[in-house]
Design an enzyme around this catalytic site. Structure first.
Site, short mmCIF file in Angstrom:
data_model
loop_
_atom_site.label_atom_id
_atom_site.label_comp_id
_atom_site.label_asym_id
_atom_site.label_seq_id
_atom_site.Cartn_x
_atom_site.Cartn_y
_atom_site.Cartn_z
N GLU A 438 0.85 -1.22 0.00
CA GLU A 438 0.00 0.00 0.00
C GLU A 438 0.87 1.25 0.00
O GLU A 438 0.48 2.28 0.57
CB GLU A 438 -0.93 0.03 1.21
CG GLU A 438 -2.08 -0.93 1.15
CD GLU A 438 -2.94 -0.77 -0.08
OE1 GLU A 438 -2.96 0.34 -0.64
OE2 GLU A 438 -3.57 -1.76 -0.49
C1 LIG Z 1 2.78 -9.53 0.23
C2 LIG Z 1 2.46 -8.43 -0.74
C3 LIG Z 1 1.15 -8.13 -1.01
C4 LIG Z 1 0.84 -7.12 -1.95
N1 LIG Z 1 -0.46 -6.89 -2.30
C5 LIG Z 1 -0.73 -6.08 -3.37
C6 LIG Z 1 -2.05 -6.00 -3.92
O1 LIG Z 1 -3.00 -6.60 -3.41
N2 LIG Z 1 -2.23 -5.23 -5.03
C7 LIG Z 1 -1.22 -4.55 -5.63
O2 LIG Z 1 -1.45 -3.89 -6.63
N3 LIG Z 1 0.04 -4.59 -5.13
C8 LIG Z 1 0.31 -5.36 -4.02
N4 LIG Z 1 1.59 -5.44 -3.53
C9 LIG Z 1 2.65 -4.64 -4.14
C10 LIG Z 1 3.14 -3.54 -3.22
O3 LIG Z 1 2.18 -2.52 -3.09
C11 LIG Z 1 4.49 -3.04 -3.78
O4 LIG Z 1 5.44 -4.07 -3.56
C12 LIG Z 1 4.94 -1.76 -3.12
O5 LIG Z 1 4.09 -0.68 -3.46
C13 LIG Z 1 6.39 -1.40 -3.51
O6 LIG Z 1 6.60 -1.49 -4.88
P1 LIG Z 1 7.85 -2.35 -5.40
O7 LIG Z 1 7.81 -3.68 -4.72
O8 LIG Z 1 7.86 -2.34 -6.87
O9 LIG Z 1 9.11 -1.59 -4.86
P2 LIG Z 1 9.89 -0.33 -5.61
O10 LIG Z 1 8.87 0.59 -6.08
O11 LIG Z 1 10.79 -0.98 -6.57
O12 LIG Z 1 10.66 0.24 -4.39
C14 LIG Z 1 11.96 -0.22 -3.96
C15 LIG Z 1 12.50 0.79 -2.96
O13 LIG Z 1 12.64 2.07 -3.59
C16 LIG Z 1 11.96 3.05 -2.87
N5 LIG Z 1 11.35 4.04 -3.79
C17 LIG Z 1 10.76 3.82 -4.97
N6 LIG Z 1 10.28 4.97 -5.47
C18 LIG Z 1 10.57 5.93 -4.59
C19 LIG Z 1 10.34 7.32 -4.52
N7 LIG Z 1 9.65 7.96 -5.47
N8 LIG Z 1 10.79 8.00 -3.44
C20 LIG Z 1 11.47 7.37 -2.46
N9 LIG Z 1 11.71 6.07 -2.47
C21 LIG Z 1 11.27 5.35 -3.51
C22 LIG Z 1 10.88 2.33 -2.09
O14 LIG Z 1 10.48 3.04 -0.94
C23 LIG Z 1 11.59 1.02 -1.75
O15 LIG Z 1 12.36 1.17 -0.58
C24 LIG Z 1 1.89 -6.39 -2.57
C25 LIG Z 1 3.22 -6.70 -2.24
C26 LIG Z 1 3.52 -7.70 -1.37
C27 LIG Z 1 4.97 -8.03 -1.10
#
Ligand SMILES: Cc1cc2nc3c(=O)[nH]c(=O)nc-3n(C[C@H](O)[C@H](O)[C@H](O)COP(=O)(O)OP(=O)(O)OC[C@H]3O[C@@H](n4cnc5c(N)ncnc54)[C@H](O)[C@@H]3O)c2cc1C
Length: 594
Positions: A438
């Site tokens: 989220e």
């Molecule tokens: C168990 C689980 C359940 C989930 N459920 C859902 C779901 O139901 N529906 C859905 O759509 N998604 C879901 N997700 C996805 C989840 O919302 C994302 O994993 C999360 O938003 C982070 O995106 P990412 O994994 O691509 O990380 P990235 O976006 O790749 O982030 C990696 C790191 O970079 C940092 N970062 C990236 N951009 C910025 C920025 N602009 N400023 C500062 N820091 C930044 C982040 O804070 C993080 O530390 C789920 C994930 C998991 C693991």
């Protein structure tokens, strides 16, 4: 019993801090009387501790599993979900016209807290369904509402949220799933969504996916994203289930925690296109999804509170039982570790932060109710601004705190905390996802800095700080409360300095400001949580003076508030230094120096 709902503290916070009586006086909230609230909480507490909580540890050991596109949830989940739906718990805060109870968020929030304390993995399914209902209530047509919402509320169907794709996580501008209009009002969707919570399972007849996708020729970036309803089974005109739609679960993830919650990879359109219908207008999808996300972000903050409470209860029980070392003041033999000052410190820090988080989040819920139900436009507006400021804090601060609190829970158990049978480790593992999904803490902090602070020149933040200072003034006359008032006054000054720094420097040194965004968020949580604890202390002191109610409860509240003021609130001063002076250091190394 593995979980006892803290109903007494919940009712105290609802009645004394969040203002249940004022919420009850709002138009449309007439049913939310203090008596009804108490009855609902008691009944929900019984259901959560007797039916849901016993499945928590067993489900961690027997997670949901995937085979040939189908997901089987952990033993007991399906039956528990049936009972959950039949008892009406999905509908607490949803409209009466679709079978819900139409109660305010202030009343739904403790129910959400209890369900998540009982079982975080199980509770995720209703949590996502709540968000789906909110999104459809806001942007759906009457027909979409009629087709889906009653079935969600009864527990027959469940909802999911499909944002994430392999290349699009925090940055939803990168979403690539395509939606091609068919000319008959429907669209065909093609693409891959990952990490979809309860994207496939066996607990409901139908799973209704809300999916972000792009129509042909849509503008680049977030302005070209639309929102679609894509049910697993298509729905006939008479509401019965039709053909299987072209959305398939190709795998589920193996995870650190919340193992019983199936996290699905969903493939849309591999066999000709998944049929979907548009929600609202084209290219406004992200706006609608934000409605769902705000509700879900608040609820994830509550998850942090919930898992912390569960970990605290386990730690207290272990600390009473584990015999080790003599009492420092002398004892004939070794005593329970709860006698050791450092174990007390750990338990108090868990308890104080939990109580502060509960108070702040319930106050936020009441503000959301005033924003929603008040018949006065100015009241609605000011409460909405207050609530929107608090959402990233409730999400970011409480979930980060929950990782610390559950880790402390492991520490209280010593070596046994590291051993899975004890169960303390599960809470720690389960908590770890909360600051990630989220929107990570950084994304919450970006929201706090950008939309919630800079946009209005810090006006809402300063309005809240003024209220904090009013509490300081109220406490200052009472010698017993003076130490709390003094710490809170320092913390409020520090927060104001940070808000001023952010607003003044965001244009000239944007990277330094954003380097301090997470410390600002955590600081705001610490200070505003401390504000609520100070208010609680004042009320407790008043009750003790008048002799009204349970003296032991109020004595404990005063002690916890004092602990918070002396052990937690001073962190605000360190955060101020990190934000105001530390931004340049964050960016001091060149990329190649890492
Ligand atoms: C168990 C689980 C359940 C989930 N459920 C859902 C779901 O139901 N529906 C859905 O759509 N998604 C879901 N997700 C996805 C989840 O919302 C994302 O994993 C999360 O938003 C982070 O995106 P990412 O994994 O691509 O990380 P990235 O976006 O790749 O982030 C990696 C790191 O970079 C940092 N970062 C990236 N951009 C910025 C920025 N602009 N400023 C500062 N820091 C930044 C982040 O804070 C993080 O530390 C789920 C994930 C998991 C693991």
């Amino acid at each position: 019993m593995s979980y006892t709902a803290p109903v007494k503290d919940m009712l105290f916070v609802m009645n004394e801090l969040a203002g249940l009586a004022a919420v009850n006086a709002l138009p449309g909230c007439e049913d939310a009387t203090p008596e009804t609230a108490e009855a609902i909480l008691e009944e929900n507490a019984r259901f959560c501790s007797e039916v849901i909580a016993p499945l928590n540890h067993s489900a961690d050991k027997a997670p949901s599993s995937w085979s040939d596109g189908k997901v089987t949830t952990s033993p007991g989940f399906k039956e528990a979900f049936r009972q959950f739906g039949e008892a009406g718990w999905q509908g607490v805060q949803h409209p009466v016209e679709f079978g819900g109870q139409g109660l305010p968020k202030l009343l739904a929030t403790p129910c959400i807290e209890m369900l998540n304390s009982a079982n975080l993995s199980f509770a995720l399914c209703p949590l996502l369904t709540d968000g789906t209902i909110e999104a459809l209530m806001t942007a759906g047509t009457q027909q979409q509402k009629e087709t889906f919402i009653a079935n969600f509320i009864s527990g027959k169907w469940t909802g999911t949220m499909n944002l994430t794709e392999p290349q699009a996580g925090s940055d939803l501008a990168l979403v690539r799933t395509r939606a091609v209009p068919e000319g008959d009002g429907t669209y065909k969707l093609f693409g891959t969504k990952i990490f979809i919570t309860y994207g496939e399972h066996d607990m409901a007849e139908n799973i209704v996916h809300l999916v972000l996708a792009r129509t042909p020729n849509a503008p680049e970036g977030v302005k070209g994203i639309s929102l679609f309803i894509v049910p697993k089974f298509l729905v006939n005109a008479d509401g019965s289930l039709g053909a299987r739609n072209d959305v398939h679960c190709v795998s589920i993830e193996h995870k650190l925690g919340i193992k019983a919650s199936p996290t699905a990879v969903l493939q849309f359109g591999d066999h000709g296109g998944a049929i979907g219908t548009l929600v609202g207008e084209e290219n406004r999808g992200l706006e609608y999804m934000f409605i769902m996300m705000n509700a879900a972000r608040f609820a994830v903050g509550i998850q942090g509170l919930s898992v912390s409470e569960r970990a605290y209860q386990k730690a207290v029980s272990y600390a009473r039982d584990r015999i080790q070392s003599r009492d420092l003041a002398g004892s004939p033999g070794p005593v329970a570790i709860i006698h050791q000052p450092d174990v007390r410190r750990m338990l108090m820090s868990m308890r104080a932060q939990i109580e502060a988080a509960r108070a702040l989040s319930y106050v936020a819920a009441a503000t959301s109710d005033a924003a929603h139900f008040s018949d006065d436009e100015a009241t609605r507006k000011s409460n909405q601004a207050f609530y929107e400021y608090l959402v990233p804090i409730v999400k970011g601060w409480i979930t980060e705190m929950s990782v610390d609190v559950t880790s402390t829970g492991v520490q209280v158990h010593g070596g046994m905390g590291f051993i899975e049978e004890t169960g303390a480790a599960q809470h720690y593992r389960d908590a770890r996802i909360l600051p990630i999904y989220e929107g990570t803490t950084a994304i919450q902090a970006n929201d706090l800095v950008g939309r919630k602070t800079v946009r209005d020149g810090g006006a809402v933040a300063k309005g809240i700080i003024a209220q904090v200072r009013q509490t300081v003034a109220e406490l200052q006359g009472d010698a017993q409360l003076q130490p709390i008032a003094a710490r809170l006054a320092d913390a409020a000054d520090a927060l104001e300095q940070v808000v001023e720094y952010v607003v003044a420097n965001v244009k000239s040194d944007i990277k330094a400001v954003f380097a301090g965004s997470v410390p600002y968020l955590k600081m705001a949580g610490v200070v505003l949580g401390g504000w609520q604890m100070a208010r609680a202390a004042a009320i407790a002191a008043g009750k003790l003076k008048s002799g009204e109610g349970d003296g032991k409860f109020y004595e404990a509240k005063l002690a916890t508030a004092r602990f918070y003021a002396e052990q937690i609130l001073p962190q605000a001063l360190a955060y101020r230094t990190a934000v105001v002076d530390g931004g340049a250091a964050v960016m001091a190394l060149a990329e190649e120096q890492f």
